[in-house]
Design a protein around this motif. Structure first.
Motif, PDB file in Angstrom:
ATOM      1  N   VAL A 215      -9.444  56.848  38.547  1.00  0.00           N
ATOM      2  CA  VAL A 215      -8.027  56.930  38.203  1.00  0.00           C
ATOM      3  C   VAL A 215      -7.252  57.772  39.202  1.00  0.00           C
ATOM      4  O   VAL A 215      -6.185  57.380  39.677  1.00  0.00           O
ATOM      5  N   TRP A 216      -7.780  58.939  39.564  1.00  0.00           N
ATOM      6  CA  TRP A 216      -6.995  59.789  40.464  1.00  0.00           C
ATOM      7  C   TRP A 216      -6.978  59.269  41.898  1.00  0.00           C
ATOM      8  O   TRP A 216      -6.089  59.629  42.676  1.00  0.00           O
ATOM      9  N   GLN A 217      -7.914  58.373  42.222  1.00  0.00           N
ATOM     10  CA  GLN A 217      -7.894  57.756  43.548  1.00  0.00           C
ATOM     11  C   GLN A 217      -6.983  56.523  43.592  1.00  0.00           C
ATOM     12  O   GLN A 217      -6.754  55.965  44.669  1.00  0.00           O
ATOM     13  N   GLY A 218      -6.494  56.080  42.432  1.00  0.00           N
ATOM     14  CA  GLY A 218      -5.652  54.891  42.383  1.00  0.00           C
ATOM     15  C   GLY A 218      -6.434  53.607  42.262  1.00  0.00           C
ATOM     16  O   GLY A 218      -5.902  52.520  42.526  1.00  0.00           O
ATOM     17  N   ILE A 219      -7.702  53.684  41.855  1.00  0.00           N
ATOM     18  CA  ILE A 219      -8.563  52.512  41.689  1.00  0.00           C
ATOM     19  C   ILE A 219      -8.481  52.042  40.239  1.00  0.00           C
ATOM     20  O   ILE A 219      -8.484  52.857  39.315  1.00  0.00           O
ATOM     21  N   ASN A 220      -8.422  50.734  40.030  1.00  0.00           N
ATOM     22  CA  ASN A 220      -8.381  50.177  38.685  1.00  0.00           C
ATOM     23  C   ASN A 220      -9.791  50.200  38.087  1.00  0.00           C
ATOM     24  O   ASN A 220     -10.660  49.430  38.511  1.00  0.00           O
TER      25      ASN A 220
END
Length: 337
Positions: A215-220
């Motif tokens: 989540v914090w890396q922007g990955i779904n």
């Protein structure tokens, strides 16, 4: 589709194993994901001492618990990391640390991972969760410039070090579930693809789905479930709350600020208190037919764990509904038998 809900003991290793089992049993957990540190499980001893293994099982039975997986993140981290330094000395045992020589630590860590596979088999479980470490994570910013040959060598180093470990896993009938996580050889989607390619997609190497690091890396995290459906060997539930929109000042790298500092762009929080799309995730797990344990990994610098752990159990159980046995639109039929 009943799935056991377990408590990962890694964040509870300051307490005796018997105390953690007592708490988890009183809260109503189905079992424990046992960490291989503290006094919870010593893989070197478990691999050789059947009476010691039985003592762990007896403690579980006394508290109406079972074991479905064990975890050895800390020693797995030391298998590939370069450099080995003060951070690892604080994580690994004296047996693994030895004289602190980096290559010696890596080799002894690899030996412990082999012992962990043997310990899992003796405990009657087929999954070990953990980290791999990485010799190239330090180059993630790609500046100062790093050549592709260095990155290629890093994946080859991983394969060279982990293939012999996986040989032992396969011999014991045990799988390794790698937790996709920054600082590991696989930390996002594309690095996971490259990691699997490096070991020729060995079936003994799969994934521990933990959405908090995605989540914090922007990955779904939901797409991760469907994309790697056959490789989801274990599930850890930990949550992340994003705050980087609050001021426009905080980024995803944490700014070297401590956990729970309100200036951070994100924080780990107790399951159900963050931005992980849990319902979508559990629907996806239903879709791929995942029937393994759902393990609560409690991490929240702003909440007492004695509140967080039982609350997370109730939250997770609220999402573990049974899938329907028939399509809802079958009721629209007007045919009468």
């Amino acid at each position: 589709m009943t799935r056991p809900v377990t408590l990962f003991t890694g964040q509870w290793a300051d307490l005796p194993f018997e105390e953690v089992a007592r708490l988890a049993g009183e809260w109503g957990y189905d079992g424990l994901e046992i960490a291989c540190w503290g006094d919870h499980l010593d893989p070197w001893r478990a691999a050789e001492d059947d009476a010691y293994v039985q003592s762990r099982l007896d403690i579980l039975e006394k508290n109406n618990l079972k074991v479905f997986a064990i975890s050895n993140h800390l020693k797995g981290q030391a298998v590939c990391d370069n450099p080995i330094d003060f951070r690892h000395k604080d994580m690994v045992s004296a047996k693994v640390w030895g004289d602190g020589d980096g290559e010696g630590v890596r080799q002894r860590a690899a030996e412990e991972m082999k012992k962990t596979a043997i310990s899992a088999r003796k405990l009657g479980v087929d999954t070990v969760v953990g980290f791999t470490g990485s010799s190239i994570w330090q180059y993630v910013a790609m500046f100062p410039p790093v050549g592709q040959d260095v990155i290629d060598a890093g994946y080859q180093d991983f394969a060279d070090r982990w293939n012999p470990i996986l040989d032992v896993f396969e011999g014991e009938g045990v799988r390794f579930a790698h937790e996709v996580h920054p600082s590991e050889i696989a930390y996002d989607y594309w690095s996971t693809v490259r990691t699997l390619e490096a070991i020729d997609h060995r079936k003994s190497f799969g994934l521990n789905w933990d959405p908090s690091h995605m989540v914090w890396q922007g990955i779904n995290p939901v797409e991760f479930i469907t994309e790697f459906a056959e490789l989801i060997y274990h599930v850890d539930c930990k949550d992340t709350r994003m705050r980087n929109g609050n001021s426009g000042r905080a980024g995803i790298l944490g700014s070297h600020l401590p956990w729970s500092d309100p200036r951070r762009g994100w924080d780990f929080v107790s399951t159900g208190h963050g931005d992980v799309p849990w319902e979508d995730a559990f629907r996806a797990l239903n879709h791929i037919g995942y029937t393994g344990p759902i393990s609560v990994e409690w991490e929240d610098a702003g909440m007492d764990r004695l509140r967080g752990a039982p609350e997370a159990l109730a939250f997770v159980r609220s999402l573990l509904w049974e899938a329907p046995t028939a399509s809802f639109d079958a009721a629209f039929s007007t045919k009468v038998d």
